[in-house]
Design a protein around this motif. Sequence first.
Motif, PDB file in Angstrom:
ATOM      1  N   VAL A  46     -12.628   5.898  -3.013  1.00 15.17           N
ATOM      2  CA  VAL A  46     -11.733   5.517  -1.918  1.00 15.17           C
ATOM      3  C   VAL A  46     -12.245   4.197  -1.361  1.00 15.17           C
ATOM      4  CG1 VAL A  46     -10.937   6.067   0.411  1.00 15.17           C
ATOM      5  CG2 VAL A  46     -11.078   7.882  -1.297  1.00 15.17           C
ATOM      6  N   VAL A  47     -11.355   3.225  -1.242  1.00 17.43           N
ATOM      7  CA  VAL A  47     -11.740   1.903  -0.756  1.00 17.43           C
ATOM      8  C   VAL A  47     -11.220   1.714   0.671  1.00 17.43           C
ATOM      9  CG1 VAL A  47     -11.657  -0.587  -1.170  1.00 17.43           C
ATOM     10  CG2 VAL A  47     -11.614   1.002  -3.112  1.00 17.43           C
ATOM     11  N   ILE A  48     -12.136   1.438   1.595  1.00 17.00           N
ATOM     12  CA  ILE A  48     -11.761   1.109   2.975  1.00 17.00           C
ATOM     13  C   ILE A  48     -11.720  -0.405   3.080  1.00 17.00           C
ATOM     14  CG2 ILE A  48     -12.401   1.246   5.408  1.00 17.00           C
ATOM     15  CD1 ILE A  48     -13.817   3.883   4.823  1.00 17.00           C
ATOM     16  N   MET A  49     -10.533  -0.947   3.368  1.00 17.76           N
ATOM     17  CA  MET A  49     -10.325  -2.392   3.414  1.00 17.76           C
ATOM     18  C   MET A  49     -10.141  -2.827   4.868  1.00 17.76           C
ATOM     19  SD  MET A  49      -7.723  -2.561   0.143  1.00 17.76           S
ATOM     20  CE  MET A  49      -8.003  -4.293  -0.245  1.00 17.76           C
ATOM     21  N   ILE A  50     -11.012  -3.724   5.334  1.00 16.18           N
ATOM     22  CA  ILE A  50     -11.008  -4.113   6.745  1.00 16.18           C
ATOM     23  C   ILE A  50     -10.493  -5.542   6.908  1.00 16.18           C
ATOM     24  CG2 ILE A  50     -12.392  -4.343   8.835  1.00 16.18           C
ATOM     25  CD1 ILE A  50     -14.480  -2.495   7.522  1.00 16.18           C
ATOM     26  N   SER A  51      -9.471  -5.688   7.739  1.00 16.19           N
ATOM     27  CA  SER A  51      -8.960  -7.016   8.094  1.00 16.19           C
ATOM     28  C   SER A  51      -8.206  -6.895   9.404  1.00 16.19           C
ATOM     29  CB  SER A  51      -8.033  -7.561   7.004  1.00 16.19           C
ATOM     30  OG  SER A  51      -7.296  -8.674   7.470  1.00 16.19           O
ATOM     31  N   ASN A  52      -8.678  -7.566  10.434  1.00 17.08           N
ATOM     32  CA  ASN A  52      -8.017  -7.489  11.735  1.00 17.08           C
ATOM     33  C   ASN A  52      -6.549  -7.895  11.630  1.00 17.08           C
ATOM     34  OD1 ASN A  52      -7.917  -7.152  14.627  1.00 17.08           O
ATOM     35  ND2 ASN A  52      -7.981  -9.375  14.807  1.00 17.08           N
ATOM     36  N   SER A  53      -6.286  -8.985  10.935  1.00 18.37           N
ATOM     37  CA  SER A  53      -4.910  -9.484  10.803  1.00 18.37           C
ATOM     38  C   SER A  53      -4.119  -8.748   9.738  1.00 18.37           C
ATOM     39  CB  SER A  53      -4.925 -10.973  10.445  1.00 18.37           C
ATOM     40  OG  SER A  53      -5.451 -11.158   9.131  1.00 18.37           O
ATOM     41  N   GLY A  54      -4.821  -8.141   8.802  1.00 16.45           N
ATOM     42  CA  GLY A  54      -4.139  -7.504   7.672  1.00 16.45           C
ATOM     43  C   GLY A  54      -3.624  -8.513   6.668  1.00 16.45           C
ATOM     44  N   GLU A  55      -4.000  -9.765   6.861  1.00 17.45           N
ATOM     45  CA  GLU A  55      -3.533 -10.839   5.977  1.00 17.45           C
ATOM     46  C   GLU A  55      -4.691 -11.701   5.464  1.00 17.45           C
ATOM     47  OE1 GLU A  55      -0.503 -10.766   5.015  1.00 17.45           O
ATOM     48  OE2 GLU A  55       0.411  -9.500   6.578  1.00 17.45           O
TER      49      GLU A  55
ATOM     50  N   ILE B  48      -7.692   2.784   2.116  1.00 21.65           N
ATOM     51  CA  ILE B  48      -7.504   2.956   3.560  1.00 21.65           C
ATOM     52  C   ILE B  48      -7.650   1.582   4.214  1.00 21.65           C
ATOM     53  CG2 ILE B  48      -8.433   3.980   5.690  1.00 21.65           C
ATOM     54  CD1 ILE B  48      -9.544   6.265   3.884  1.00 21.65           C
ATOM     55  N   ALA B  49      -6.669   1.193   5.023  1.00 20.31           N
ATOM     56  CA  ALA B  49      -6.746  -0.069   5.748  1.00 20.31           C
ATOM     57  C   ALA B  49      -7.231   0.179   7.173  1.00 20.31           C
ATOM     58  CB  ALA B  49      -5.377  -0.741   5.789  1.00 20.31           C
ATOM     59  N   ILE B  50      -8.077  -0.701   7.673  1.00 17.52           N
ATOM     60  CA  ILE B  50      -8.404  -0.744   9.106  1.00 17.52           C
ATOM     61  C   ILE B  50      -7.947  -2.114   9.585  1.00 17.52           C
ATOM     62  CG2 ILE B  50     -10.177  -0.596  10.878  1.00 17.52           C
ATOM     63  CD1 ILE B  50     -11.853   1.123   9.062  1.00 17.52           C
ATOM     64  N   THR B  51      -6.914  -2.145  10.419  1.00 21.98           N
ATOM     65  CA  THR B  51      -6.289  -3.396  10.833  1.00 21.98           C
ATOM     66  C   THR B  51      -5.578  -3.229  12.170  1.00 21.98           C
ATOM     67  OG1 THR B  51      -4.646  -5.068  10.194  1.00 21.98           O
ATOM     68  CG2 THR B  51      -4.211  -2.797   9.499  1.00 21.98           C
ATOM     69  N   SER B  52      -5.343  -4.351  12.836  1.00 23.45           N
ATOM     70  CA  SER B  52      -4.595  -4.290  14.101  1.00 23.45           C
ATOM     71  C   SER B  52      -3.097  -4.466  13.878  1.00 23.45           C
ATOM     72  CB  SER B  52      -5.093  -5.377  15.064  1.00 23.45           C
ATOM     73  OG  SER B  52      -4.729  -6.659  14.594  1.00 23.45           O
ATOM     74  N   LYS B  53      -2.711  -4.686  12.623  1.00 23.00           N
ATOM     75  CA  LYS B  53      -1.296  -4.961  12.326  1.00 23.00           C
ATOM     76  C   LYS B  53      -0.725  -3.904  11.381  1.00 23.00           C
ATOM     77  CE  LYS B  53      -1.134  -8.983  14.521  1.00 23.00           C
ATOM     78  NZ  LYS B  53      -2.396  -8.930  15.242  1.00 23.00           N
ATOM     79  N   PRO B  54      -0.031  -2.892  11.916  1.00 20.51           N
ATOM     80  CA  PRO B  54       0.506  -1.817  11.072  1.00 20.51           C
ATOM     81  C   PRO B  54       1.576  -2.270  10.087  1.00 20.51           C
ATOM     82  CG  PRO B  54       1.273  -1.596  13.339  1.00 20.51           C
ATOM     83  CD  PRO B  54       0.244  -2.669  13.341  1.00 20.51           C
ATOM     84  N   GLU B  55       2.188  -3.430  10.332  1.00 23.23           N
ATOM     85  CA  GLU B  55       3.223  -3.941   9.426  1.00 23.23           C
ATOM     86  C   GLU B  55       2.680  -5.019   8.487  1.00 23.23           C
ATOM     87  OE1 GLU B  55       6.199  -2.523   9.216  1.00 23.23           O
ATOM     88  OE2 GLU B  55       5.426  -1.136  10.729  1.00 23.23           O
ATOM     89  N   SER B  56       1.378  -5.189   8.454  1.00 12.79           N
ATOM     90  CA  SER B  56       0.773  -6.247   7.637  1.00 12.79           C
ATOM     91  C   SER B  56       0.834  -5.915   6.150  1.00 12.79           C
ATOM     92  CB  SER B  56      -0.690  -6.451   8.051  1.00 12.79           C
ATOM     93  OG  SER B  56      -1.446  -5.277   7.788  1.00 12.79           O
ATOM     94  N   THR B  57       0.578  -6.921   5.339  1.00  8.48           N
ATOM     95  CA  THR B  57       0.538  -6.747   3.881  1.00  8.48           C
ATOM     96  C   THR B  57      -0.500  -5.698   3.499  1.00  8.48           C
ATOM     97  OG1 THR B  57       1.143  -9.076   3.608  1.00  8.48           O
ATOM     98  CG2 THR B  57       0.222  -7.964   1.688  1.00  8.48           C
ATOM     99  N   LEU B  58      -1.667  -5.767   4.135  1.00  7.13           N
ATOM    100  CA  LEU B  58      -2.744  -4.818   3.810  1.00  7.13           C
ATOM    101  C   LEU B  58      -2.346  -3.391   4.172  1.00  7.13           C
ATOM    102  CD1 LEU B  58      -5.652  -4.407   2.795  1.00  7.13           C
ATOM    103  CD2 LEU B  58      -6.409  -4.671   5.161  1.00  7.13           C
ATOM    104  N   ALA B  59      -1.811  -3.193   5.360  1.00 13.64           N
ATOM    105  CA  ALA B  59      -1.417  -1.851   5.804  1.00 13.64           C
ATOM    106  C   ALA B  59      -0.388  -1.245   4.859  1.00 13.64           C
ATOM    107  CB  ALA B  59      -0.870  -1.908   7.223  1.00 13.64           C
TER     108      ALA B  59
END
Length: 197
Positions: free
Chosen positions: A90-99, A118-129
């Motif tokens: 399982v990969v946890i990917m961290i990016s505040n912007s999600g971009e 799993i994404a950790i980000t402040s942007k639920p609609e981001s590319t990463l999320a």
Amino acid sequence: MTILYEMKRVMELEASSIKALSEAIGANYEEAVNLIFNCKGKVVVTGVGKSGHVGKKIAASLASTGTPAFFVHSTEGVHGDLGMIQKDDVVIMISNSGETKEVLSLMPSLEKIGSKRIAITSKPESTLAKFCDVALAYEYEKEADHLRLAPTTSSTITLVIGDALAVALSILKDFKKEDFHVFHPGGSLGKQLSNDK
């Protein structure tokens, strides 16, 4: 405006952001814990910049509390370190912007590998999320520095999310003091646990 006033302001802002997070988490956080709990491989944490530094601590906390984990720097990932990641991980990917470009650059290879994400980000609609199986999105009013630019509030929130994941998983795995001592025999903690026997 005194130095102590500014320091207190930073602490209060970050504390209130954590309080708001604790009141906002939902089923997706439980889903992330279950995804990791049922993982047959290891947890891989990735990010760059301050997110990378926090990611290293998250991986270390997971590993020391019963969930095998390690950190892969996103930039190093696309230069061969993706070979450390397997389908059962399982990969946890961290990016505040999600971009964040370096984090997003891992996406094609991770899709081919087939690991859960799993994404950790402040942007639920981001590319990463949208790319990840589960997105742990958080909100915050502003960064705590006087320019409102340096990762302060956002990195603190990310760290807290990592701690919450690690502790929840440790409880699910029935991780005991004796187990912790196996992984942490050194330092004052190791000495304390040796004396508790």
